[in-house]
Scaffold this active site. Structure first.
Site, PDB file in Angstrom:
ATOM      1  N   GLU A 110       2.294   1.954   8.502  1.00 54.05           N
ATOM      2  CA  GLU A 110       3.739   1.746   8.364  1.00 54.05           C
ATOM      3  C   GLU A 110       4.442   2.911   7.688  1.00 54.05           C
ATOM      4  OE1 GLU A 110       1.945  -2.108   9.271  1.00 54.05           O
ATOM      5  OE2 GLU A 110       1.453  -0.542   7.797  1.00 54.05           O
ATOM      6  N   HIS A 113       1.486 -12.794   2.878  1.00 56.98           N
ATOM      7  CA  HIS A 113       2.097 -12.765   4.205  1.00 56.98           C
ATOM      8  C   HIS A 113       3.250 -13.754   4.316  1.00 56.98           C
ATOM      9  CE1 HIS A 113      -1.628 -10.688   5.008  1.00 56.98           C
ATOM     10  NE2 HIS A 113      -1.256 -10.415   6.238  1.00 56.98           N
TER      11      HIS A 113
END
Length: 325
Positions: free
Chosen positions: A60, A129
């Site tokens: 990322e 998450h």
């Protein structure tokens, strides 16, 4: 009007904008060959090819940086994170480069880039998450933060975000991609920074955004049976926030409940609470109540997760509290 899924609305918005402007491209993990982790870019590789729909390594920081650099040089990238939890790996590029480059360069560079992907919890995905970072990004000057709650808003707001000359954080939900809703057949955009009253009411204002607003709708339906009328405002854009819409509603209902899927300390609900007490204090007939997750990491256990996440019962309880019922 046509009825499509949330994921289809996202795909349509990106596809239409990429047809209109060749400087726009999509980049992220599994966006091309796999048609997107949530199938939100289905068919785009076939139409635009690998030069404009790019699969990336699991890095990322790397592809966020590539996106920022290309935006500074005339492109308009759409960077997809498989979840904004993973955006933390690339947050240096978002906060220190994308958000600041226009000011730091004295206006020589702008950064028309959209960072998009799911936010918040999505069932039993555990603590790392299941996090909502809207208030984190909204805290940074230079970023716009958009959180749609339905297919119509998703398409119109994403098209507006792609056309915007500033970096936009566009936050979706894994649990909304299958949601269906009506979307206009023709071309349309929804301006950033404009909230919408999703339900008119006279007794209490409920402000929310994103997928958690569904709990406000459920609560309003139940409360209506008790002759309690709720006005529901969908912020749609967290930053810039439509302050006037909130204040106007408070001046009508005189009571406020804020529903947000986020930890309780220093969040969007806190900002709204400060806004109302500072600019509409004399209109309030009860203290503001804000509803958030528990002040803990998200649990994996389904029983604990149900307790952790706000629901319509919490909204009903809050509404009755501000109504002294």
């Amino acid at each position: 009007m046509k009825t499509i899924q949330f994921r289809e609305a996202i795909a349509e918005a990106m596809t239409e904008e990429m047809r209109r402007d060749e400087s726009i491209y999509l980049m992220g993990e599994e966006v091309a060959e796999y048609n997107g982790a949530y199938k939100a870019s289905k068919g785009m590789l076939d139409e635009f090819g690998p030069d404009r729909v790019l699969d990336t390594p699991i890095s990322e920081l790397g592809f966020a940086g590539i996106g920022v650099g290309s935006a500074m040089n005339g492109n308009r990238p759409i960077i997809e994170f498989m979840t904004f939890n993973f955006a933390l790996v690339g947050i240096d590029q978002i906060i220190n480069n994308a958000a600041k480059i226009r000011q730091m360069s004295g206006g020589q560079f702008n950064c028309p880039i959209v960072f998009r992907g799911p936010t918040g919890s999505a069932g039993q995905l555990a603590a790392t998450h299941s996090q909502a970072f809207e208030s984190w990004f909204a805290n940074c000057p230079g970023l716009k933060v958009v959180v749609p709650s339905n297919p119509n808003d998703a398409k119109g707001l994403l098209k507006a975000s792609i056309r915007d000359d500033d970096p936009v954080i566009f936050m979706e939900s894994e649990q909304m991609y299958g949601d269906k809703g009506e979307v206009p057949e023709g071309e349309y955009t929804i301006p950033l920074g404009v909230a919408e009253i999703k339900r008119e009411g006279k007794d209490v204002t409920i402000v929310s955004f994103g997928k958690i607003i569904k709990e406000a709708y459920k609560a309003a339906d139940e409360l209506e049976k008790e002759d309690i009328s709720c006005e529901i405002i969908d912020l749609r854009t967290v930053k810039p926030m439509d302050r006037e819409a909130i204040l106007k509603s408070i001046k009508k209902t005189n009571r406020l409940v804020v529903l947000e899927e986020a930890w309780p300390f220093g969040n969007v609900a806190t900002e709204i609470t400060y806004l109302v007490q500072s600019e509409a204090f004399d209109y309030l007939d009860a203290p503001v109540v804000k509803i958030n997750t528990a002040d803990t990491p998200a649990p994996y256990s389904p029983v604990l997760l149900e307790e952790w996440l706000p629901n319509h019962k919490d909204v009903i309880k809050a509404v009755k509290k501000v109504l002294y019922k």
